[in-house]
Structure formats: structure tokens, C-alpha cells
Motif scaffolding. Structure first.
Motif, PDB file in Angstrom:
ATOM      1  N   TRP A   1      -0.795   0.854   7.081  1.00 55.90           N
ATOM      2  CA  TRP A   1      -1.385   0.945   5.737  1.00 55.90           C
ATOM      3  C   TRP A   1      -0.337   1.364   4.716  1.00 55.90           C
ATOM      4  CZ3 TRP A   1      -5.494  -1.284   4.065  1.00 55.90           C
ATOM      5  CH2 TRP A   1      -6.508  -1.625   4.957  1.00 55.90           C
ATOM      6  N   LEU A   2       0.623   2.173   5.147  1.00 55.04           N
ATOM      7  CA  LEU A   2       1.698   2.588   4.245  1.00 55.04           C
ATOM      8  C   LEU A   2       2.498   1.374   3.782  1.00 55.04           C
ATOM      9  CD1 LEU A   2       3.009   5.134   3.018  1.00 55.04           C
ATOM     10  CD2 LEU A   2       4.532   5.198   4.991  1.00 55.04           C
TER      11      LEU A   2
ATOM     12  N   LEU B   1       8.356   4.669  -2.477  1.00 53.03           N
ATOM     13  CA  LEU B   1       7.484   4.328  -1.352  1.00 53.03           C
ATOM     14  C   LEU B   1       8.165   3.329  -0.411  1.00 53.03           C
ATOM     15  CD1 LEU B   1       4.790   5.015  -0.123  1.00 53.03           C
ATOM     16  CD2 LEU B   1       3.753   3.146  -1.426  1.00 53.03           C
TER      17      LEU B   1
ATOM     18  N   VAL C   1       1.624  -3.343  -2.465  1.00 53.84           N
ATOM     19  CA  VAL C   1       0.778  -3.291  -3.666  1.00 53.84           C
ATOM     20  C   VAL C   1       1.554  -2.677  -4.833  1.00 53.84           C
ATOM     21  CG1 VAL C   1      -1.261  -2.176  -4.687  1.00 53.84           C
ATOM     22  CG2 VAL C   1      -1.418  -3.238  -2.420  1.00 53.84           C
ATOM     23  N   LEU C   2       2.253  -1.576  -4.558  1.00 55.03           N
ATOM     24  CA  LEU C   2       3.021  -0.895  -5.606  1.00 55.03           C
ATOM     25  C   LEU C   2       4.195  -1.754  -6.077  1.00 55.03           C
ATOM     26  CD1 LEU C   2       2.612   1.720  -7.077  1.00 55.03           C
ATOM     27  CD2 LEU C   2       4.068   2.872  -5.413  1.00 55.03           C
TER      28      LEU C   2
ATOM     29  N   SER D   1       8.408   4.350   3.365  1.00 62.42           N
ATOM     30  CA  SER D   1       7.789   3.509   4.393  1.00 62.42           C
ATOM     31  C   SER D   1       8.832   2.990   5.377  1.00 62.42           C
ATOM     32  CB  SER D   1       7.011   2.344   3.763  1.00 62.42           C
ATOM     33  OG  SER D   1       7.887   1.407   3.178  1.00 62.42           O
TER      34      SER D   1
ATOM     35  N   SER E   1       7.534   2.546  -6.687  1.00 64.00           N
ATOM     36  CA  SER E   1       7.631   1.505  -5.656  1.00 64.00           C
ATOM     37  C   SER E   1       8.905   1.660  -4.831  1.00 64.00           C
ATOM     38  CB  SER E   1       7.555   0.101  -6.280  1.00 64.00           C
ATOM     39  OG  SER E   1       8.745  -0.230  -6.955  1.00 64.00           O
TER      40      SER E   1
ATOM     41  N   LYS F   1       1.343  -1.669   3.594  1.00 70.74           N
ATOM     42  CA  LYS F   1       0.496  -2.465   2.706  1.00 70.74           C
ATOM     43  C   LYS F   1       0.466  -1.867   1.293  1.00 70.74           C
ATOM     44  CE  LYS F   1      -2.470  -3.915   6.552  1.00 70.74           C
ATOM     45  NZ  LYS F   1      -1.949  -5.246   6.762  1.00 70.74           N
ATOM     46  N   TRP F   2       0.368  -0.540   1.202  1.00 70.58           N
ATOM     47  CA  TRP F   2       0.378   0.112  -0.110  1.00 70.58           C
ATOM     48  C   TRP F   2       1.731  -0.048  -0.800  1.00 70.58           C
ATOM     49  CZ3 TRP F   2      -3.479   0.968  -3.016  1.00 70.58           C
ATOM     50  CH2 TRP F   2      -4.740   1.256  -2.470  1.00 70.58           C
ATOM     51  N   LYS F   3       2.778  -0.059   0.008  1.00 67.72           N
ATOM     52  CA  LYS F   3       4.126  -0.289  -0.535  1.00 67.72           C
ATOM     53  C   LYS F   3       4.182  -1.630  -1.227  1.00 67.72           C
ATOM     54  CE  LYS F   3       6.664  -2.473   1.823  1.00 67.72           C
ATOM     55  NZ  LYS F   3       6.997  -3.936   1.899  1.00 67.72           N
TER      56      LYS F   3
END
Length: 193
Positions: free
Chosen positions: A127-128, A170, A134-135, A174, A167, A130-132
Motif C-alpha cells: 500500500w505504501l 515518500l 498517487v502522490l 517506500s 512525493s 501505491k500511495w507513493k
């Protein structure tokens, strides 16, 4: 009843991934040409449809080895290509070292995934990760909005700067997280042997 893995590479998920690949190429061509609005629209289509191919493949049992390799490859082309293309644009807020960090992290994680999955292990995206992404997408859109605006509104400039730096932070974190996870998996394999 559908199978977990399809043998044919000629399916809807791989066609969607191929379309996203063409869109990614279009983005990295449009940015240097100065067509920032067009680049942003194409980028948003490519990035926002990322979930579709994976969802379709899982739902209809059309997961293929090609798809498991090609889909993350296209994700990397979209993100890394956009960061690299934005470096040369004055006012983008993206420096060459930032693009290097993004590309370096992707190469590292891809290499670790290849080693672990090549040995039969599982190294799926977290999930980390995936959020990376997105950012990173938000940072690219904000950067393109800045390039489209003359003059750039103060709120937009501040927002873009926060998104870009967040970004990158992260991305680094990540990468560290994936490296630690890979080390644990490899230690476990050594202990088991």
C-alpha cells in the motif's frame, strides 16, 4: 469457472496496458513540445485507468506473466518519463536530482522484485508503494498546472512545491521499506536452506 492464470496474452487487460503505454509515450512527447494542457489530460487518462487492467485480469481470470511484467513497466514509464520530461521545463519545480531519485528507486525495487519472484517468492506492491504513486501523480499534475499558468498563483506554486517534495520523500521512504522487506525475505530463504 475461470482459471487464476490465463495462457493467452491476447486479452483485454493486456490491450488496456498497451493503450496506457502509448498514452505514456504521448505524455513524454507532449511535455517537451510545450503542450502542457494536452500532456496533463493524457497523463490523467493513463494514470487513472491504471486500476482497470489489473481489476479486469483478476475478475475474469486473465492474469498473464506478460501482464504481471508489462503493467508495472508501463507505470514506471508514465511516472519516470514524466519526471524526466519535466526536468527541462523551467518553472516545473522538478530538479534533475529528483528525477534521478524517482528512477533510481524504481530500478532498485524492480531489481529486488526480480530476484525474489525469480526465486519463487512473492514481492507484490505494498500500500505504501501505491500511495507513493498517487502522490507522484499529484505532483506531476500540479507541476503541469504551474507550467500552464502565467503568472502562477501563489497557492498553486505552494501546493505544487509541497506535493513534489512530499512525493520525493515518500519515494525514498517506500524504497527503504521495500529494501527492508526484501532483506527479510532473503534472510528467511537463507535460514530455511
Amino acid at each position: 469457472m475461470t482459471s487464476a492464470t490465463s495462457t493467452s496474452i491476447y486479452n483485454v487487460p493486456n490491450a488496456l496496458t498497451s493503450a496506457r503505454f502509448l498514452l505514456a509515450i504521448a505524455v513524454v512527447v507532449l511535455i517537451p513540445m510545450g503542450y502542457f494542457a494536452s500532456a496533463m489530460i493524457v497523463f490523467l487518462i493513463a494514470a487513472s485507468t491504471d486500476w482497470m487492467d489489473g481489476y479486469w485480469a483478476r475478475k475474469y481470470g486473465q492474469v498473464t506473466k506478460l501482464g504481471r511484467i508489462f503493467d508495472p513497466f508501463v507505470d514506471k514509464i508514465i511516472i519516470c518519463g514524466s519526471f524526466i520530461a519535466l526536468v527541462e521545463q523551467a518553472g516545473s519545480g522538478i530538479a534533475s536530482w529528483m528525477a534521478t531519485v524517482v528512477v533510481g528507486r524504481e530500478l532498485l525495487v524492480t531489481s529486488l522484485r526480480g530476484i525474489i519472484e525469480g526465486g519463487g517468492g512473492d514481492f507484490s506492491a505494498s500500500w505504501l508503494g501505491k500511495w507513493k504513486m498517487v502522490l507522484q501523480c499529484a505532483a506531476i499534475v500540479a507541476s503541469l498546472l504551474c507550467l500552464m499558468s502565467t503568472p502562477v498563483a501563489a497557492w498553486l506554486s505552494i501546493t505544487a512545491t509541497i506535493l513534489i517534495w512530499s512525493s520525493i520523500a515518500l519515494t525514498v521512504y517506500s524504497g527503504y521499506d521495500y529494501t527492508m522487506a526484501a532483506a527479510r525475505v532473503m534472510r528467511g530463504e537463507q535460514d530455511a536452506s
